[in-house]
Design a protein around this motif. Structure first.
Motif: not given
Length: 68
Positions: A20-22, A17-18
């Motif tokens: 994907t977002d950053h 998730s991290f």
């Protein structure tokens, strides 16, 4: 599924998730060439079979917490 396996799965999901977002700043891939100039989240350390050594910014082991 054991508790440790559940925790490892959660850690993997968070790392993904991290990334994907950053993705321009964070990576969880273990391939060293992909990690250059990024924060590496080593989600796989959540395993009974793994041991971790704290490293400083220069890549040298930190003195605090080590016995002589």
């Amino acid at each position: 599924m054991t508790y440790l396996e559940q925790i490892s799965g959660i850690a993997h999901e968070l790392a993904l998730s991290f990334q994907t977002d950053h993705g321009n700043r964070i990576v969880f891939a273990t391939k060293k060439s992909l990690r250059e100039n990024k924060v590496f989240i080593d989600w796989s350390q959540n395993s009974a079979a793994k041991t971790t050594v704290a490293m400083g910014r220069t890549g040298c082991p930190r003195k605090s917490g080590w016995s002589s």
